[in-house]
Design a protein around this motif. Sequence first.
Motif, short mmCIF file in Angstrom:
data_model
loop_
_atom_site.label_atom_id
_atom_site.label_comp_id
_atom_site.label_asym_id
_atom_site.label_seq_id
_atom_site.Cartn_x
_atom_site.Cartn_y
_atom_site.Cartn_z
N SER A 27 -36.81 -29.50 -7.73
CA SER A 27 -35.75 -28.89 -8.54
C SER A 27 -35.83 -27.36 -8.51
O SER A 27 -34.84 -26.67 -8.77
CB SER A 27 -35.85 -29.38 -9.99
N ASP A 28 -37.01 -26.83 -8.21
CA ASP A 28 -37.21 -25.38 -8.09
C ASP A 28 -38.02 -25.14 -6.83
O ASP A 28 -39.26 -25.12 -6.85
CB ASP A 28 -37.93 -24.83 -9.32
N ARG A 29 -37.33 -24.97 -5.71
CA ARG A 29 -38.01 -24.86 -4.41
C ARG A 29 -38.87 -23.61 -4.32
O ARG A 29 -39.93 -23.62 -3.71
CB ARG A 29 -36.98 -24.90 -3.28
N ALA A 30 -38.40 -22.52 -4.90
CA ALA A 30 -39.18 -21.29 -4.85
C ALA A 30 -40.52 -21.47 -5.56
O ALA A 30 -41.56 -21.01 -5.07
CB ALA A 30 -38.40 -20.14 -5.49
N LEU A 31 -40.52 -22.16 -6.69
CA LEU A 31 -41.77 -22.37 -7.43
C LEU A 31 -42.70 -23.29 -6.65
O LEU A 31 -43.92 -23.10 -6.67
CB LEU A 31 -41.47 -22.96 -8.80
N VAL A 32 -42.16 -24.28 -5.96
CA VAL A 32 -42.99 -25.14 -5.13
C VAL A 32 -43.62 -24.33 -4.00
O VAL A 32 -44.81 -24.50 -3.68
CB VAL A 32 -42.17 -26.32 -4.56
N LEU A 33 -42.85 -23.42 -3.40
CA LEU A 33 -43.42 -22.56 -2.36
C LEU A 33 -44.50 -21.65 -2.93
O LEU A 33 -45.49 -21.36 -2.26
CB LEU A 33 -42.31 -21.74 -1.71
N ALA A 34 -44.33 -21.21 -4.18
CA ALA A 34 -45.38 -20.43 -4.84
C ALA A 34 -46.65 -21.25 -4.99
O ALA A 34 -47.76 -20.75 -4.77
CB ALA A 34 -44.90 -19.95 -6.21
N ALA A 35 -46.49 -22.52 -5.35
CA ALA A 35 -47.65 -23.39 -5.50
C ALA A 35 -48.35 -23.60 -4.16
O ALA A 35 -49.58 -23.64 -4.08
CB ALA A 35 -47.22 -24.73 -6.09
N VAL A 36 -47.55 -23.76 -3.10
CA VAL A 36 -48.13 -23.92 -1.76
C VAL A 36 -48.95 -22.69 -1.40
O VAL A 36 -50.09 -22.79 -0.92
CB VAL A 36 -47.01 -24.16 -0.72
N ALA A 37 -48.37 -21.49 -1.63
CA ALA A 37 -49.08 -20.25 -1.32
C ALA A 37 -50.35 -20.11 -2.16
O ALA A 37 -51.38 -19.64 -1.66
CB ALA A 37 -48.16 -19.05 -1.55
N SER A 38 -50.31 -20.52 -3.43
CA SER A 38 -51.50 -20.41 -4.27
C SER A 38 -52.58 -21.37 -3.82
O SER A 38 -53.78 -21.05 -3.87
CB SER A 38 -51.14 -20.66 -5.74
N ALA A 39 -52.18 -22.57 -3.36
CA ALA A 39 -53.17 -23.51 -2.82
C ALA A 39 -53.83 -22.94 -1.58
O ALA A 39 -55.04 -23.09 -1.38
CB ALA A 39 -52.50 -24.85 -2.51
N HIS A 40 -53.03 -22.28 -0.74
CA HIS A 40 -53.59 -21.62 0.44
C HIS A 40 -54.60 -20.56 0.02
O HIS A 40 -55.69 -20.45 0.60
CB HIS A 40 -52.47 -20.96 1.24
N ALA A 41 -54.23 -19.75 -0.98
CA ALA A 41 -55.12 -18.66 -1.42
C ALA A 41 -56.43 -19.20 -1.98
O ALA A 41 -57.51 -18.66 -1.70
CB ALA A 41 -54.40 -17.80 -2.46
N MET A 42 -56.37 -20.28 -2.76
CA MET A 42 -57.59 -20.86 -3.32
C MET A 42 -58.49 -21.42 -2.22
O MET A 42 -59.71 -21.25 -2.24
CB MET A 42 -57.23 -21.94 -4.34
N ALA A 43 -57.86 -22.09 -1.24
CA ALA A 43 -58.63 -22.59 -0.11
C ALA A 43 -59.24 -21.43 0.68
O ALA A 43 -60.37 -21.52 1.17
CB ALA A 43 -57.74 -23.44 0.80
N GLY A 44 -58.47 -20.34 0.77
CA GLY A 44 -58.97 -19.17 1.47
C GLY A 44 -60.23 -18.60 0.84
O GLY A 44 -61.18 -18.22 1.54
#
Length: 279
Positions: A27-44
């Motif tokens: 329902s909020d694609r931008a927020l999902v993309l934010a979550a994807v980027a944050s998951a990347h950052a945490m894994a990083g």
Amino acid sequence: MSAFALSLVLSAAVLHASWNALVKAASDRALVLAAVASAHAMAGLVLIWISEPPSLASWVPILLSTLIHYVYYALLFQAYRLGDLSQVYPISRGLAPALVALGALALIGEMLPPAGWAGLIAISGGICLLALQRGAAHADPRAVGVALLLGLTIASYSVADGIGVRISESPTGYMGWLFLLEAPVFFFIVWNRRRLKGTVDWRVYAIGLLGGLFSVTAYGTVLYAKTIAPIGAVSAIRESSVVIAALIGVLFFGERPWGGRLAAALIVAAGVLTLAVSG
């Protein structure tokens, strides 16, 4: 390509199509993309903690790939706002292997055999079929244009990362910094959501974290595969995910017409697989 490398890349293809489907359904694609980027950052952060630093020479590809990834996220948001999963995904992901092969030829002299060029022709044919079929003709033409630009960004970061991870002397360290540098995407989107809406729907964000887990696993797997298999072959087999994405779009999102979209996806998949095995 070894059976081990092949299994890694095919697994990444399934995960990649799945997280793109989550973005499309959100329902909020931008927020999902934010979550994807944050998951990347945490894994990083985890990968940086456990890894040796990447070589100095690999920092140019890291920074270049990071900037291209910012453009990729912006285009991905627009693509799924304007077009269907089963249309946008095959065009963008199907175009990328051809551009990766041309980039590898230009930058590191990797020449394709005749079967490889046949695979590129099949990819182009599948993309044309998808773009010219009746359903696509009535869709927003901007969706096709954005999908083509998306394919260009995918190819650009694929080539940069394929070269960068090989010269990094620390593949996991390279991945760690690449993932961590996506954190600004998360902060920008969350700040923008608070500014525009006054709040953030953290339930949507939690769903996006699942997509982020899929995404970081998929791309990390592909980067590792590029250290043990040819760059062009890895990129091509990864794009077999176009078939999975087309099936998801038709079966779960009810996207139509289904016949032409599946046929186009299968042609693109045949092309990328031909390109992969030709090397």
